[in-house]
Design a protein around this motif. Structure first.
Motif, PDB file in Angstrom:
ATOM      1  N   GLY A 115       0.823  -1.210   0.000  1.00  0.00           N
ATOM      2  CA  GLY A 115       0.000   0.000   0.000  1.00  0.00           C
ATOM      3  C   GLY A 115       0.853   1.254   0.000  1.00  0.00           C
ATOM      4  O   GLY A 115       0.403   2.309  -0.417  1.00  0.00           O
ATOM      5  N   LEU A 116       2.093   1.123   0.497  1.00  0.00           N
ATOM      6  CA  LEU A 116       3.023   2.244   0.346  1.00  0.00           C
ATOM      7  C   LEU A 116       3.563   2.169  -1.078  1.00  0.00           C
ATOM      8  O   LEU A 116       4.003   1.108  -1.514  1.00  0.00           O
ATOM      9  N   GLU A 117       3.558   3.274  -1.780  1.00  0.00           N
ATOM     10  CA  GLU A 117       4.020   3.232  -3.172  1.00  0.00           C
ATOM     11  C   GLU A 117       5.518   3.493  -3.281  1.00  0.00           C
ATOM     12  O   GLU A 117       6.116   3.230  -4.319  1.00  0.00           O
ATOM     13  N   ASN A 118       6.088   4.101  -2.251  1.00  0.00           N
ATOM     14  CA  ASN A 118       7.509   4.446  -2.357  1.00  0.00           C
ATOM     15  C   ASN A 118       8.175   4.392  -0.996  1.00  0.00           C
ATOM     16  O   ASN A 118       7.528   4.461   0.039  1.00  0.00           O
ATOM     17  N   THR A 119       9.503   4.264  -1.063  1.00  0.00           N
ATOM     18  CA  THR A 119      10.319   4.396   0.135  1.00  0.00           C
ATOM     19  C   THR A 119      10.751   5.854   0.185  1.00  0.00           C
ATOM     20  O   THR A 119      11.081   6.447  -0.850  1.00  0.00           O
ATOM     21  N   GLY A 120      10.699   6.457   1.366  1.00  0.00           N
ATOM     22  CA  GLY A 120      11.001   7.897   1.437  1.00  0.00           C
ATOM     23  C   GLY A 120      11.803   8.231   2.667  1.00  0.00           C
ATOM     24  O   GLY A 120      12.021   7.391   3.545  1.00  0.00           O
ATOM     25  N   GLY A 121      12.233   9.452   2.734  1.00  0.00           N
ATOM     26  CA  GLY A 121      13.063   9.924   3.857  1.00  0.00           C
ATOM     27  C   GLY A 121      14.015  10.972   3.340  1.00  0.00           C
ATOM     28  O   GLY A 121      13.970  12.130   3.777  1.00  0.00           O
ATOM     29  N   PRO A 122      14.873  10.587   2.382  1.00  0.00           N
ATOM     30  CA  PRO A 122      15.707  11.601   1.741  1.00  0.00           C
ATOM     31  C   PRO A 122      14.800  12.552   0.944  1.00  0.00           C
ATOM     32  O   PRO A 122      14.131  12.123  -0.003  1.00  0.00           O
TER      33      PRO A 122
END
Ligand SMILES: Cc1ncc(C[n+]2csc(CCOP(=O)(O)OP(=O)(O)O)c2C)c(N)n1
Ligand SMILES: [Mg+2]
Length: 290
Positions: A115-122
Motif C-alpha cells: 500500500g506504500l508506493e515508495n520508500t522515502g526519507g531523503p
C-alpha cells in the motif's frame, strides 16, 4: 463532479480528527517521531484516502489503483493513520510505529508495507518517482492518476525543480501534487531560511496549473483534486496552506514540533484538546443527519 453533502464533509473532518488522535498515541507510545507535519496534513490525507484515491485496501497491488507518492517521508505517521483507518492493516498495528521490526518505519519503506508506493526519507526525491509513475502509466495505457504529497522545505532542493520542469514540459496531466505549505522546515520558518515565494508564479512559469487551498478545508481540497482531473494540458499543483501541529494548541505554528514527540503528560493535553474537537464535530454530525 459530484456534490458533496454537509454530512460527508463532517465525516471527513471527524476522520481527520481521529487520525490526529492516532498520531499523538503513536508518537507517545514510541517516544519519538514527527508531530508538526502529520497533524497539519490530516484533512488532506482524510480526503485522499476517503474520497479521492481509487484504491482497494484488500488488494493493494491492484494495477488500476491511483498511486500516492509521499515525498516528505517524515510525515508518514499521518499516512499510516489513514491507511489503518481505511483498512490496509489493523488499527492496533499503529502502535508499532518506529519500533524494532515494525512494518511502520519512521520513514516509509514500501517493501515492508503493501500500500506504500515508495520508500522515502531523503527529501526532494518523491516528485521524480511520481514523474516516473506517470510515464509508466502512459506507456502502459493505464488510466490511473498519480498524486504526490510533498513539503515546502523540499523546494530548497534542485531535484524538486528538475522534476517540476520535466512534468511541465511534458504536460503530465495525470500528475497532481499536494504541497504542505506550512511555512516551516526543520529549524525555522521557510521564508527566513531560504525564501520560496512567489511559489505560484514560479510554478506557472514552468507550465503548471496551480490551485491554492486552505489545507484544513475539506471542501476546498476535494474541489481542487476534482478540478485537477479536468485539466488536460498540464500537471496540477495544489498548494495546501496548513498550520503545522494543527489541533494541538501548544504545537501549532511552532517549528520546534517539526520532529519531536510529546511526553506522556503533553500527549494527554493534546488528546484532551482533540477529543473536545471530535465531540464538537460529532454533535454537528447528529444535527446534519436529522
Ligand atoms: C535530502 C535530505 N536532507 C535533509 C533531510 C533532513 N530533514 C528532515 S525533515 C527536514 C525539513 C524539511 O522541511 P519540511 O519538509 O517543510 O518540514 P516540515 O514542514 O514537515 O516541518 C529536513 C531538513 C532529509 N530528510 N533529506
Ligand atoms: Mg514545511
Amino acid at each position: 463532479m459530484l456534490a458533496i453533502s454537509d454530512l460527508e464533509v463532517l465525516e471527513l473532518e471527524a476522520m481527520a480528527n481521529t487520525m490526529r488522535q492516532d498520531i499523538i498515541k503513536m508518537l507517545v507510545s514510541v517516544g519519538s517521531g514527527h508531530a508538526g507535519g502529520p497533524l497539519g496534513m490530516a484533512e488532506v490525507f482524510a480526503v485522499l484516502y476517503f474520497h479521492i484515491l481509487k484504491k482497494d485496501p484488500k488488494n493493494p497491488f491492484w494495477p488500476e489503483r491511483d498511486r500516492l507518492i509521499l515525498s516528505n517521508g517524515h510525515i508518514c505517521a499521518v499516512r499510516y493513520a489513514a491507511m489503518a483507518r481505511a483498512g490496509y492493516f489493523p488499527v492496533e498495528e499503529l502502535l508499532t510505529y518506529r519500533k524494532i521490526d515494525s512494518r511502520l518505519q519512521g520513514h516509509p519503506h514500501n517493501r515492508s508495507l503493501p500500500g506504500l508506493e515508495n520508500t522515502g526519507g531523503p527529501l526532494g526525491q518523491g516528485l521524480s518517482q511520481a514523474v516516473g509513475r506517470c510515464i509508466a502509466g502512459r506507456l502502459d495505457g493505464k488510466k490511473y492518476r498519480v498524486y504526490c504529497v510533498m513539503s515546502d522545505g523540499e523546494h530548497d532542493e534542485g531535484q524538486t525543480w528538475e522534476a517540476l520542469m520535466w512534468a511541465g514540459n511534458h504536460k503530465l496531466r495525470n500528475l497532481t501534487t499536494l504541497m504542505d505549505r506550512n511555512n516551516i522546515q526543520i529549524d525555522g520558518h521557510t521564508e527566513d531560511i531560504f525564501p520560496l515565494e512567489p511559489l505560484r508564479n514560479k510554478y506557472e512559469a514552468i507550465k503548471w496549473h496551480v490551485i491554492e487551498v486552505d489545507g484544513h478545508n475539506v471542501r476546498e481540497i476535494i474541489a481542487a483534486c476534482e478540478e485537477a482531473q479536468h485539466i488536460y494540458e498540464k500537471p496540477t499543483a495544489i498548494i495546501c496552506h496548513t498550520v503545522p501541529g494543527k489541533g494541538v494548541s501548544y504545537m501549532e505554528n511552532n517549528y520546534e514540533w517539526h520532529g519531536k514527540a510529546p511526553t506522556k503528560e503533553q500527549g494527554e493535553v493534546a488528546l484532551a484538546e482533540l477529543r473536545a474537537e471530535g465531540d464538537r464535530i460529532q454533535k454537528e454530525i447528529l444535527g446534519a443527519a436529522k
